[in-house]
Design a protein around this motif. Sequence first.
Motif, PDB file in Angstrom:
ATOM      1  N   MET A 131       0.416  -1.171  -0.257  1.00 56.49           N
ATOM      2  CA  MET A 131       0.130   0.236   0.102  1.00 56.49           C
ATOM      3  C   MET A 131       1.023   1.033   0.128  1.00 56.49           C
ATOM      4  O   MET A 131       0.268   2.160  -1.344  1.00 56.49           O
ATOM      5  CB  MET A 131      -0.692  -0.262   1.329  1.00 56.49           C
ATOM      6  CG  MET A 131      -0.608   0.369   2.191  1.00 56.49           C
ATOM      7  SD  MET A 131      -1.825  -0.051   3.643  1.00 56.49           S
ATOM      8  CE  MET A 131      -0.290   0.050   5.366  1.00 56.49           C
ATOM      9  N   LEU A 134       1.407   2.765  -3.631  1.00 62.69           N
ATOM     10  CA  LEU A 134       0.184   3.150  -4.312  1.00 62.69           C
ATOM     11  C   LEU A 134      -1.014   4.593  -3.410  1.00 62.69           C
ATOM     12  O   LEU A 134      -1.503   5.365  -3.755  1.00 62.69           O
ATOM     13  CB  LEU A 134      -1.100   1.756  -3.883  1.00 62.69           C
ATOM     14  CG  LEU A 134      -0.994   1.112  -4.067  1.00 62.69           C
ATOM     15  CD1 LEU A 134      -1.597  -0.231  -3.996  1.00 62.69           C
ATOM     16  CD2 LEU A 134      -0.513   0.484  -5.860  1.00 62.69           C
ATOM     17  N   ALA A 135       0.975   5.072  -2.712  1.00 64.48           N
ATOM     18  CA  ALA A 135       0.443   6.215  -2.367  1.00 64.48           C
ATOM     19  C   ALA A 135       0.858   7.480  -3.034  1.00 64.48           C
ATOM     20  O   ALA A 135       1.409   8.775  -2.850  1.00 64.48           O
ATOM     21  CB  ALA A 135       0.928   6.762  -0.951  1.00 64.48           C
ATOM     22  N   ALA A 174      -2.559   3.347   2.401  1.00 65.04           N
ATOM     23  CA  ALA A 174      -1.908   4.323   0.768  1.00 65.04           C
ATOM     24  C   ALA A 174      -2.254   5.728   0.745  1.00 65.04           C
ATOM     25  O   ALA A 174      -2.737   6.535  -0.206  1.00 65.04           O
ATOM     26  CB  ALA A 174      -2.550   3.693  -0.544  1.00 65.04           C
TER      27      ALA A 174
END
Length: 270
Positions: A131, A134-135, A174
């Motif tokens: 995650m 995915l930020a 994220a």
Amino acid sequence: MGILNVTPDSFSDGGDWLDPGRAVEHGLALVARGADIVDVGGESTRPGARRVPVEEELARVLPVVRGLARRGVLVSVDSMRAEVAEAAVDEGARIVNDVSGGRADDRMAKTVARAGVPFVVMHWRGQSREMDELAGYGDVVAEVVAEVGRQLDAVVSAGVDPSRVIVDPGLGFAKGRRDDWALLAAPDAWAALGRPLLVGPSRKRFLGELLADPATGEPRPARERDDATTAVAVLAAAQGAWAVRVHEVRATADAVRVEAALRSARPARA
């Protein structure tokens, strides 16, 4: 909403409540301190965490859900798995809190629809192990609200009663520090979804970074972030949040009641 992690590896309280008997006693203590809901989870979702077998998650969660429900506690089950959610509801859980918002298990929304219980749909872009990668956002508020809106549409299409859906911005999932603050500062954007809002700031990284040691830059340890958690929780309540999800209940419950009393004492607007 009081947090009850029955896991060995949650980021701030892993291993504290693995024993079912101790976990039930802690859940009862959370209620005594002011929790309206106890959220029981058997799988860590800290950054980098790996998934556990479903059999292990069931073994951790079900005795605790059963024990608390039999004592009259309003229990939420924190799980991304339809099998766990269904079994927990059978044991007395009355809310399903899915950090993936129904995306990790395509059976979840239909399971919740059949159960007829409230469903917490959190913003989610991927599992814990990935995650942080995915930020990436252009406009974090617009993108996160839009993505939650699509998740909301998907679960309603699967049969979940829209009046039973609660949304959660997914602080720390994220998200970078600035992203979390931006999402907290945008109550009107969340209100536009027309659903109750659950906010989960408890002991999160963005608070540790805010309170970092000025000399070393080291983030404040997780267990030393409860005062800041209370501050965020009461601000969220003042902005209209339906509930706040925290580890240490008493100070937050007291602060939220103070905010509610102040709000009720204000003169009505003409």
